[in-house]
Scaffold this active site. Structure first.
Site, PDB file in Angstrom:
ATOM      1  N   ARG A 197     -13.017  18.417  10.968  1.00 31.68           N
ATOM      2  CA  ARG A 197     -13.752  17.732  10.230  1.00 31.68           C
ATOM      3  C   ARG A 197     -15.007  18.246   9.865  1.00 31.68           C
ATOM      4  O   ARG A 197     -15.979  16.724   9.877  1.00 31.68           O
ATOM      5  CB  ARG A 197     -13.036  16.274   9.596  1.00 31.68           C
ATOM      6  CG  ARG A 197     -11.728  15.313   9.712  1.00 31.68           C
ATOM      7  CD  ARG A 197     -11.738  15.834   7.892  1.00 31.68           C
ATOM      8  NE  ARG A 197     -10.495  15.063   7.521  1.00 31.68           N
ATOM      9  CZ  ARG A 197      -9.738  16.161   7.672  1.00 31.68           C
ATOM     10  NH1 ARG A 197      -9.312  16.176   8.929  1.00 31.68           N
ATOM     11  NH2 ARG A 197      -8.226  14.948   7.270  1.00 31.68           N
TER      12      ARG A 197
ATOM     13  N   SER B  65      -9.959   9.575   2.927  1.00 33.07           N
ATOM     14  CA  SER B  65     -10.302   8.995   4.142  1.00 33.07           C
ATOM     15  C   SER B  65     -11.770   8.724   4.063  1.00 33.07           C
ATOM     16  O   SER B  65     -12.064   9.842   3.963  1.00 33.07           O
ATOM     17  CB  SER B  65      -9.260   9.881   5.887  1.00 33.07           C
ATOM     18  OG  SER B  65      -8.707   9.617   5.476  1.00 33.07           O
TER      19      SER B  65
ATOM     20  N   GLU C 102     -17.075   9.892   6.995  1.00 32.09           N
ATOM     21  CA  GLU C 102     -16.009  11.245   6.685  1.00 32.09           C
ATOM     22  C   GLU C 102     -17.178  11.643   6.022  1.00 32.09           C
ATOM     23  O   GLU C 102     -17.534  12.877   5.742  1.00 32.09           O
ATOM     24  CB  GLU C 102     -14.527  11.497   6.747  1.00 32.09           C
ATOM     25  CG  GLU C 102     -14.347  12.945   6.426  1.00 32.09           C
ATOM     26  CD  GLU C 102     -12.945  12.596   5.800  1.00 32.09           C
ATOM     27  OE1 GLU C 102     -11.701  12.289   6.871  1.00 32.09           O
ATOM     28  OE2 GLU C 102     -12.664  13.238   5.326  1.00 32.09           O
TER      29      GLU C 102
HETATM   30  N1  EPU Z   1      -2.114   3.524   9.832  1.00 36.06           N
HETATM   31  C1  EPU Z   1      -1.619   2.299   9.699  1.00 36.06           C
HETATM   32  N2  EPU Z   1      -2.343   1.170   9.090  1.00 36.06           N
HETATM   33  C2  EPU Z   1      -2.675   2.107   7.754  1.00 36.06           C
HETATM   34  C3  EPU Z   1      -2.870   3.513   7.409  1.00 36.06           C
HETATM   35  C4  EPU Z   1      -2.527   4.174   8.214  1.00 36.06           C
HETATM   36  O1  EPU Z   1      -1.676   1.373  11.280  1.00 36.06           O
HETATM   37  O2  EPU Z   1      -3.095   1.575   6.842  1.00 36.06           O
HETATM   38  C5  EPU Z   1      -1.671   3.811  10.954  1.00 36.06           C
HETATM   39  C6  EPU Z   1       0.417   4.291  10.783  1.00 36.06           C
HETATM   40  O3  EPU Z   1       1.347   4.492  11.865  1.00 36.06           O
HETATM   41  C7  EPU Z   1       0.202   5.828  10.421  1.00 36.06           C
HETATM   42  C8  EPU Z   1      -0.861   6.688  11.128  1.00 36.06           C
HETATM   43  O4  EPU Z   1      -2.011   5.234  10.855  1.00 36.06           O
HETATM   44  O5  EPU Z   1       1.692   6.283  11.420  1.00 36.06           O
HETATM   45  C9  EPU Z   1      -1.448   7.504  10.663  1.00 36.06           C
HETATM   46  O6  EPU Z   1      -1.474   7.534   8.874  1.00 36.06           O
HETATM   47  P1  EPU Z   1      -1.149   8.575   7.403  1.00 36.06           P
HETATM   48  O7  EPU Z   1      -0.154   9.372   8.401  1.00 36.06           O
HETATM   49  O8  EPU Z   1      -1.931   8.415   6.468  1.00 36.06           O
HETATM   50  O9  EPU Z   1      -2.744   9.475   8.254  1.00 36.06           O
HETATM   51  P2  EPU Z   1      -4.566   9.271   8.804  1.00 36.06           P
HETATM   52  O10 EPU Z   1      -4.523   9.798   9.586  1.00 36.06           O
HETATM   53  O11 EPU Z   1      -4.564   7.816   8.576  1.00 36.06           O
HETATM   54  C10 EPU Z   1      -5.103  11.697   8.872  1.00 36.06           C
HETATM   55  C11 EPU Z   1      -6.389  12.429   7.753  1.00 36.06           C
HETATM   56  C12 EPU Z   1      -5.983  12.292   6.145  1.00 36.06           C
HETATM   57  C13 EPU Z   1      -4.983  13.042   5.870  1.00 36.06           C
HETATM   58  C14 EPU Z   1      -3.604  11.943   6.545  1.00 36.06           C
HETATM   59  C15 EPU Z   1      -2.251  13.019   6.692  1.00 36.06           C
HETATM   60  C16 EPU Z   1      -8.275  11.703   8.684  1.00 36.06           C
HETATM   61  C17 EPU Z   1      -9.737  10.907   8.274  1.00 36.06           C
HETATM   62  N3  EPU Z   1      -7.277  11.718   7.762  1.00 36.06           N
HETATM   63  O12 EPU Z   1      -5.479  10.029   8.038  1.00 36.06           O
HETATM   64  O13 EPU Z   1      -6.692  12.846   5.130  1.00 36.06           O
HETATM   65  O14 EPU Z   1      -4.392  12.583   4.570  1.00 36.06           O
HETATM   66  O15 EPU Z   1      -3.863  11.944   7.748  1.00 36.06           O
HETATM   67  O16 EPU Z   1      -2.273  13.982   7.450  1.00 36.06           O
HETATM   68  O17 EPU Z   1      -7.604  12.141   9.956  1.00 36.06           O
HETATM   69  C18 EPU Z   1      -8.926  12.268   3.874  1.00 36.06           C
HETATM   70  O18 EPU Z   1      -9.776  12.887   4.569  1.00 36.06           O
HETATM   71  O19 EPU Z   1      -9.606  12.067   2.898  1.00 36.06           O
HETATM   72  C19 EPU Z   1      -7.462  12.496   4.102  1.00 36.06           C
HETATM   73  C20 EPU Z   1      -6.840  11.558   2.881  1.00 36.06           C
END
Ligand code: EPU
Length: 347
Positions: free
Chosen positions: A162, A245, A340
């Site tokens: 990012r 995010s 972010e």
């Molecule tokens: N999780 C929880 N509770 C929640 C949400 C997530 O426990 O309410 C845990 C779960 O274990 C899940 C893990 O977090 O398996 C990862 O969640 P997710 O796959 O949704 O990915 P993220 O790391 O939360 C990142 C990016 C997103 C992107 C997704 C998918 C960042 C800050 N965010 O989210 O990007 O869509 O991966 O690749 O890196 C954005 O930047 O606006 C964005 C949406």
């Protein structure tokens, strides 16, 4: 008369600025550049990564500049790979779908991300195991300092999680004198038939199977799986104001990650590009903040990383709840989450 920016930011916050200029042809840039010399400015993309706060009585004392540059051009192929130049004002998701409809693979994991093509390299958008920098060859920009076009080969863009050079110069210098205005981005993509799908992200292969796709999937099928996963977890900004995010996943050293994981069973720890990241969503949920509502802002009950505008939120509401989340995660885990989106004006 101040200009309302409410429809130009996906959180749907009321915010005002002195002026707004749309650039619809790059031939207009020399004149715009002269007119903005020594003047404060802010470059607005699709407004999907900003928290704007300025009232009608005290608007942002600057000119917002927004790209309305359009067009996708094929560049000569090289070593069997297709090369495209896409203007910065194109909508990111429409561009991704165009590449897929034209038989090109490489951007399918980045389907449905809101925002414009010009904003994509600024924060190096990423999702489902792919970061846009992996598909970028060069970034074209207008340099407000030298009043000229400039090309940044990808190697010089300082891409990180990012992060990019453009974020550094626009926001860590004087935030209201960004030097570069991105005009176009060059991409290198593979023919769909030769593209190697990236399916390592948790849940993606499973979703393809649920959709009845037998491996290896075509890029368009991967895009459909990504779209269905995103729709399930992330609110559509055209229906519910949000910026995706709200916090970055914290990057920590391996030792700290190991210690936290042993104290907190279930904490997701993952490696990406030689970095160790923790899941901010999990940290927020475990700190008891998922679904919490304060006034007109809520932490999404589907995904704890997303703050939603319930209708009449103010930037103060959003930033207040964001701060409460930071405090809660700090108290529980000793980590300070970094937002972010860009907060304009910075606090
Ligand atoms: N999780 C929880 N509770 C929640 C949400 C997530 O426990 O309410 C845990 C779960 O274990 C899940 C893990 O977090 O398996 C990862 O969640 P997710 O796959 O949704 O990915 P993220 O790391 O939360 C990142 C990016 C997103 C992107 C997704 C998918 C960042 C800050 N965010 O989210 O990007 O869509 O991966 O690749 O890196 C954005 O930047 O606006 C964005 C949406």
């Amino acid at each position: 008369m101040p200009i309302s920016l409410q429809t130009l930011n996906t959180l749907g916050l009321t915010a005002w600025a002195d002026a707004l200029i749309g650039v619809s042809n790059s031939t207009e840039l020399p004149a715009i550049s002269q007119s903005l010399e020594e003047k404060d400015r802010f470059i607005l993309g699709g407004g999907s990564n900003v928290v704007l706060h300025a009232s009608q009585e005290a608007p942002l004392a600057l000119t917002c500049v927004q790209s309305q540059l359009k067009g996708i051009v094929r560049l000569p192929a090289r070593e069997g790979l297709s090369r495209l130049r896409c203007a910065s004002g194109e909508t990111w998701h429409d561009f991704v779908m165009w590449t897929l409809a034209n038989g090109l693979g490489g951007l399918e994991n980045l389907a449905l991300i809101p925002g414009t093509v010009g904003a994509a390299p600024i924060q190096n958008i990423g999702a489902y195991g792919v970061e846009v920098c992996e598909r970028i060859e060069a970034v074209h920009a207008w340099d407000f300092e030298r009043h000229d076009h400039v090309v940044f080969p990808a190697e010089s863009c300082q891409f990180g999680y990012r992060h990019s050079l453009f974020k550094e110069l626009s926001f860590q210098g004087p935030w209201n004198r960004p030097r570069f205005f991105i005009t176009a981005v060059d991409f290198v993509l593979s023919p769909a038939t030769k593209s190697s799908p990236v399916l390592s992200y948790k849940g993606l292969s499973e979703r393809l199977t649920e959709l009845g796709v037998t491996e290896p999937p075509m890029p368009m099928q991967v895009a459909h799986a990504v779209i269905s996963l995103r729709k399930e977890k992330l609110p559509d900004p055209s229906e519910v104001g949000n910026v995706g995010s709200f916090f970055k996943n914290p990057v920590v050293d391996e030792e700290l990650a190991r210690a936290l994981a042993s104290q907190n069973p279930g904490l997701p720890v993952f490696q990406q590009n030689n970095q160790t990241k923790l899941s901010a969503g999990w940290l927020i949920e475990s700190a008891g903040m998922k679904g919490v509502q304060r006034g007109q802002v809520a932490v999404s009950a589907n995904h704890a990383l997303v703050l939603t505008n319930l209708g009449a939120a103010t930037a103060r509401d959003v930033l207040g709840l964001a701060h409460e989340i930071q405090e809660a995660v700090m108290a529980r885990f000793g980590l300070w989450l970094e937002p972010e989106p860009q907060i304009i004006p910075p606090l």
